[in-house]
Design a protein around this motif. Structure first.
Motif, PDB file in Angstrom:
ATOM      1  N   LEU A  15      44.377  26.306  32.252  1.00 55.50           N
ATOM      2  CA  LEU A  15      43.148  26.108  32.989  1.00 55.50           C
ATOM      3  C   LEU A  15      42.675  25.072  33.551  1.00 55.50           C
ATOM      4  CD1 LEU A  15      40.855  28.002  30.162  1.00 55.50           C
ATOM      5  CD2 LEU A  15      41.580  28.841  32.292  1.00 55.50           C
ATOM      6  N   LEU A  16      43.241  23.812  33.104  1.00 56.12           N
ATOM      7  CA  LEU A  16      42.842  22.603  33.926  1.00 56.12           C
ATOM      8  C   LEU A  16      43.818  22.539  35.160  1.00 56.12           C
ATOM      9  CD1 LEU A  16      42.737  20.012  31.121  1.00 56.12           C
ATOM     10  CD2 LEU A  16      40.983  20.941  32.164  1.00 56.12           C
ATOM     11  N   LEU A  17      44.927  22.894  35.317  1.00 57.64           N
ATOM     12  CA  LEU A  17      45.698  22.930  36.325  1.00 57.64           C
ATOM     13  C   LEU A  17      45.394  24.115  37.353  1.00 57.64           C
ATOM     14  CD1 LEU A  17      49.417  22.827  34.585  1.00 57.64           C
ATOM     15  CD2 LEU A  17      48.231  20.960  35.989  1.00 57.64           C
ATOM     16  N   CYS A  18      44.914  25.126  36.774  1.00 59.30           N
ATOM     17  CA  CYS A  18      44.195  26.173  37.781  1.00 59.30           C
ATOM     18  C   CYS A  18      43.066  25.747  38.366  1.00 59.30           C
ATOM     19  CB  CYS A  18      44.105  27.425  37.051  1.00 59.30           C
ATOM     20  SG  CYS A  18      43.751  28.994  37.917  1.00 59.30           S
ATOM     21  N   SER A  19      42.144  25.074  37.772  1.00 62.32           N
ATOM     22  CA  SER A  19      41.125  24.660  38.424  1.00 62.32           C
ATOM     23  C   SER A  19      41.373  23.964  39.871  1.00 62.32           C
ATOM     24  CB  SER A  19      40.195  23.892  37.489  1.00 62.32           C
ATOM     25  OG  SER A  19      40.597  22.466  37.166  1.00 62.32           O
ATOM     26  N   SER A  20      42.253  23.198  39.658  1.00 61.94           N
ATOM     27  CA  SER A  20      42.262  22.616  41.106  1.00 61.94           C
ATOM     28  C   SER A  20      43.533  22.940  42.027  1.00 61.94           C
ATOM     29  CB  SER A  20      42.985  21.083  40.789  1.00 61.94           C
ATOM     30  OG  SER A  20      44.033  21.154  40.136  1.00 61.94           O
ATOM     31  N   GLU A  21      44.338  24.140  41.528  1.00 67.51           N
ATOM     32  CA  GLU A  21      45.167  24.798  42.239  1.00 67.51           C
ATOM     33  C   GLU A  21      45.148  26.093  42.710  1.00 67.51           C
ATOM     34  OE1 GLU A  21      49.161  23.444  40.704  1.00 67.51           O
ATOM     35  OE2 GLU A  21      48.580  21.647  40.603  1.00 67.51           O
ATOM     36  N   CYS A  22      44.327  26.708  41.902  1.00 66.87           N
ATOM     37  CA  CYS A  22      44.329  28.371  41.916  1.00 66.87           C
ATOM     38  C   CYS A  22      43.540  28.690  43.097  1.00 66.87           C
ATOM     39  CB  CYS A  22      43.666  29.006  40.583  1.00 66.87           C
ATOM     40  SG  CYS A  22      44.939  28.923  39.200  1.00 66.87           S
ATOM     41  N   LEU A  23      43.972  29.863  43.832  1.00 67.39           N
ATOM     42  CA  LEU A  23      42.868  30.202  44.941  1.00 67.39           C
ATOM     43  C   LEU A  23      42.474  31.776  44.822  1.00 67.39           C
ATOM     44  CD1 LEU A  23      45.507  28.961  47.838  1.00 67.39           C
ATOM     45  CD2 LEU A  23      43.781  27.923  46.994  1.00 67.39           C
ATOM     46  N   GLN A  24      41.293  31.806  45.478  1.00 63.46           N
ATOM     47  CA  GLN A  24      40.994  33.349  45.746  1.00 63.46           C
ATOM     48  C   GLN A  24      41.228  33.687  47.005  1.00 63.46           C
ATOM     49  OE1 GLN A  24      36.554  34.420  45.787  1.00 63.46           O
ATOM     50  NE2 GLN A  24      37.068  35.199  43.861  1.00 63.46           N
ATOM     51  N   HIS A  25      41.905  34.817  46.933  1.00 60.73           N
ATOM     52  CA  HIS A  25      42.517  35.510  48.360  1.00 60.73           C
ATOM     53  C   HIS A  25      41.341  36.712  48.737  1.00 60.73           C
ATOM     54  CE1 HIS A  25      46.044  33.243  48.207  1.00 60.73           C
ATOM     55  NE2 HIS A  25      46.174  33.284  46.827  1.00 60.73           N
ATOM     56  N   ARG A  26      40.769  36.590  49.725  1.00 62.29           N
ATOM     57  CA  ARG A  26      39.788  37.591  50.275  1.00 62.29           C
ATOM     58  C   ARG A  26      40.868  38.443  50.934  1.00 62.29           C
ATOM     59  NH1 ARG A  26      34.653  37.659  54.208  1.00 62.29           N
ATOM     60  NH2 ARG A  26      34.088  39.774  53.801  1.00 62.29           N
ATOM     61  N   VAL A  27      41.087  39.916  50.283  1.00 64.07           N
ATOM     62  CA  VAL A  27      42.013  40.914  50.742  1.00 64.07           C
ATOM     63  C   VAL A  27      41.737  41.126  52.089  1.00 64.07           C
ATOM     64  CG1 VAL A  27      43.024  43.053  50.245  1.00 64.07           C
ATOM     65  CG2 VAL A  27      42.455  41.549  48.314  1.00 64.07           C
ATOM     66  N   GLY A  28      42.688  41.099  53.091  1.00 67.08           N
ATOM     67  CA  GLY A  28      42.660  41.199  54.526  1.00 67.08           C
ATOM     68  C   GLY A  28      41.982  40.178  55.324  1.00 67.08           C
ATOM     69  N   PHE A  40      48.626  46.863  58.387  1.00 69.19           N
ATOM     70  CA  PHE A  40      47.788  45.915  58.147  1.00 69.19           C
ATOM     71  C   PHE A  40      47.715  44.956  56.859  1.00 69.19           C
ATOM     72  CE2 PHE A  40      43.544  44.081  57.157  1.00 69.19           C
ATOM     73  CZ  PHE A  40      43.350  43.257  58.363  1.00 69.19           C
ATOM     74  N   TYR A  41      47.741  45.637  55.737  1.00 70.02           N
ATOM     75  CA  TYR A  41      47.314  44.897  54.481  1.00 70.02           C
ATOM     76  C   TYR A  41      48.849  44.419  53.870  1.00 70.02           C
ATOM     77  CZ  TYR A  41      42.644  46.308  54.246  1.00 70.02           C
ATOM     78  OH  TYR A  41      41.357  46.440  54.148  1.00 70.02           O
ATOM     79  N   LYS A  42      50.010  45.159  54.468  1.00 75.29           N
ATOM     80  CA  LYS A  42      51.503  44.631  54.193  1.00 75.29           C
ATOM     81  C   LYS A  42      51.613  43.204  54.954  1.00 75.29           C
ATOM     82  CE  LYS A  42      56.290  45.956  54.555  1.00 75.29           C
ATOM     83  NZ  LYS A  42      57.361  46.829  55.225  1.00 75.29           N
ATOM     84  N   ASN A  43      51.228  43.391  56.121  1.00 77.80           N
ATOM     85  CA  ASN A  43      51.288  42.208  57.030  1.00 77.80           C
ATOM     86  C   ASN A  43      50.455  41.075  56.610  1.00 77.80           C
ATOM     87  OD1 ASN A  43      53.160  43.427  58.641  1.00 77.80           O
ATOM     88  ND2 ASN A  43      51.447  43.985  60.130  1.00 77.80           N
TER      89      ASN A  43
END
Length: 125
Positions: A15-28, A40-43
């Motif tokens: 969790l500590l590592l993730c708090s600075s490195e994890c990303l939220q990806h807005r699909v598309g 489109f989504y494959k690309n």
């Protein structure tokens, strides 16, 4: 008792590592909707690297679209008869907790056949 301490320690460290490195990806990079092309989504997914701890953010209106996590077979056939997980309320944030390939479709009408499907390859952090 010792195993629990180790497990808790690993969770805290991740969790500590993730708090600075994890990303939220807005699909598309936009809303989850019928795309302009079938690829489109494959690309889109092939232009990103996904890691354990990241999340996928599916921005959609409830009742108009949905997101189902499905098997490779259901992804290929554009079905959602036996989804692993179903998200009918939008927007939906879906965690990517482990390494692997994950498949998502929309099973409203024929939207999947029109390209509203996504697969992502998740790498270990």
């Amino acid at each position: 008792m010792g195993r629990w301490k180790i497990l808790v320690s690993l969770v805290v460290v991740s969790l500590l590592l993730c708090s600075s490195e994890c990303l939220q990806h807005r699909v598309g990079d936009s809303i989850w909707s019928i795309p302009p092309t079938n690829n489109f989504y494959k690309n889109w997914s092939s232009s990103y690297t996904f890691h354990t701890g990241d999340t996928l953010y599916f921005d959609f209106d409830s009742g108009l679209y949905n997101v189902l996590q499905v098997s490779r077979g259901e992804f290929d056939m554009c079905t959602g008869y036996e989804p692993y997980k179903t998200f009918i309320d939008g927007p939906a944030t879906i965690p990517l907790p482990m390494k692997g390939v994950f498949y998502y479709v929309c099973n409203v009408s024929n939207y999947c056949a029109l390209g509203l499907k996504l697969w992502v390859i998740v790498e270990q952090t």
